[in-house]
Design an enzyme around this catalytic site. Sequence first.
Site, PDB file in Angstrom:
ATOM      1  N   ASN A  63     -59.834  19.499  18.105  1.00 43.27           N
ATOM      2  CA  ASN A  63     -58.785  18.737  17.991  1.00 43.27           C
ATOM      3  C   ASN A  63     -58.635  18.062  16.820  1.00 43.27           C
ATOM      4  O   ASN A  63     -57.415  18.016  16.061  1.00 43.27           O
ATOM      5  CB  ASN A  63     -59.011  17.454  19.137  1.00 43.27           C
ATOM      6  CG  ASN A  63     -59.156  17.920  20.399  1.00 43.27           C
ATOM      7  OD1 ASN A  63     -60.124  18.571  20.856  1.00 43.27           O
ATOM      8  ND2 ASN A  63     -58.217  17.628  21.262  1.00 43.27           N
ATOM      9  N   LYS A  67     -55.340  18.776  14.271  1.00 41.64           N
ATOM     10  CA  LYS A  67     -54.149  17.699  14.317  1.00 41.64           C
ATOM     11  C   LYS A  67     -54.166  16.554  13.375  1.00 41.64           C
ATOM     12  O   LYS A  67     -53.033  15.996  13.255  1.00 41.64           O
ATOM     13  CB  LYS A  67     -54.163  16.967  15.929  1.00 41.64           C
ATOM     14  CG  LYS A  67     -54.193  17.960  16.961  1.00 41.64           C
ATOM     15  CD  LYS A  67     -54.303  17.027  18.290  1.00 41.64           C
ATOM     16  CE  LYS A  67     -53.741  18.114  19.691  1.00 41.64           C
ATOM     17  NZ  LYS A  67     -53.828  17.256  20.749  1.00 41.64           N
ATOM     18  N   SER A 152     -61.929   6.599  19.240  1.00 43.91           N
ATOM     19  CA  SER A 152     -62.143   6.242  20.669  1.00 43.91           C
ATOM     20  C   SER A 152     -63.542   6.498  21.039  1.00 43.91           C
ATOM     21  O   SER A 152     -64.534   5.687  20.612  1.00 43.91           O
ATOM     22  CB  SER A 152     -61.308   7.107  21.549  1.00 43.91           C
ATOM     23  OG  SER A 152     -61.030   6.505  22.921  1.00 43.91           O
ATOM     24  N   ASP A 229     -51.141   0.843  22.103  1.00 40.07           N
ATOM     25  CA  ASP A 229     -52.462   1.892  22.468  1.00 40.07           C
ATOM     26  C   ASP A 229     -52.481   1.017  24.044  1.00 40.07           C
ATOM     27  O   ASP A 229     -52.979   0.213  24.305  1.00 40.07           O
ATOM     28  CB  ASP A 229     -53.539   1.540  21.878  1.00 40.07           C
ATOM     29  CG  ASP A 229     -54.682   2.460  22.376  1.00 40.07           C
ATOM     30  OD1 ASP A 229     -54.686   2.873  23.532  1.00 40.07           O
ATOM     31  OD2 ASP A 229     -55.650   3.008  21.567  1.00 40.07           O
ATOM     32  N   HIS A 262     -52.336   5.844  21.284  1.00 44.44           N
ATOM     33  CA  HIS A 262     -54.088   6.315  21.184  1.00 44.44           C
ATOM     34  C   HIS A 262     -54.084   7.656  20.402  1.00 44.44           C
ATOM     35  O   HIS A 262     -55.096   8.328  20.605  1.00 44.44           O
ATOM     36  CB  HIS A 262     -54.622   6.012  22.421  1.00 44.44           C
ATOM     37  CG  HIS A 262     -55.945   6.089  22.438  1.00 44.44           C
ATOM     38  ND1 HIS A 262     -56.938   4.995  21.901  1.00 44.44           N
ATOM     39  CD2 HIS A 262     -56.807   7.170  22.987  1.00 44.44           C
ATOM     40  CE1 HIS A 262     -58.052   5.394  22.324  1.00 44.44           C
ATOM     41  NE2 HIS A 262     -58.187   6.636  22.881  1.00 44.44           N
TER      42      HIS A 262
END
EC number: 3.1.2.12
Length: 284
Positions: A63, A67, A152, A229, A262
């Site tokens: 990811n 990204k 996160s 978020d 988020h």
Amino acid sequence: MESKPSEISSSKMFGGYNKRYKHFSPTLGCSMTFYIYFPPSPSPSHKFPVLYWLSGLSCTDENFIAKSGAQRAASTEGIVLIAPDTSPRGLNVEGEADSWDFGVGAGFFLNATQEKWKNWRMYDYVVKELPKLLSENFPQLETSKASIFGHSMGGHGALTIYLKNLDKYKSVSAFSPVANPINCPWGQKAFTNYLGPSKADWEEYDATSLVSKVRDVSATILIDQGDGDKFLHDQLLPNKFEEACRSANVPVLLRLQPGYDHSYFFIATFIDDHIHHHARALKL
């Protein structure tokens, strides 16, 4: 089984290369993949500092590399990015894929103590196995010069790993970290299953609890959090961590970013600030 990493893909980017590797992990008891972004090298003998990225719930090693856009600043600063996976895979433990916030893709960067989840030892994998593997197989990496950051669940991992290993990392930062997991549903679910009922065991993996026990944090802890978020108020609780830092005299910069959510759109917006933050610490 062969534990030496084998290259499975390579793509050029900003003069450097995103390379993906596979290896067998004795710590986790399964094959694991990880990404390295190598910036362009000024000379064959040049050694790069390393910056570990820990991803969030349901993510893999892919990811961040695909990204975040972090490679542009990493290329300019001359920093290697290391992106490991977020849990063991392929062990087929009953219930491991029943939910997105526990089991596969949700290792929480701890060492599980409950028998069923005994392979979930992402803390040891990130702190011990991976740095050793890198230093033994990639001579261009200066693994003794390392920093760590994440998003996160991975932001939780970065903060706790840093606070427990101030001798191993020069700096830490996080995007939308799960900053006080003993007081949020994601953390309570994971910790109950991985660590059992003892709250004292939980506190060993809670950044807000750990920060009161540390001494001499020199580099400012940087946290970016979107105020749009949806997880901010019930899962992330960065204000609890900020309060604990203030009480413990630990330098922290919590930036509440108006309107951001988020997602990786948020991460990509502020990623350069984080790379520069770590570059300063790594080059001291």
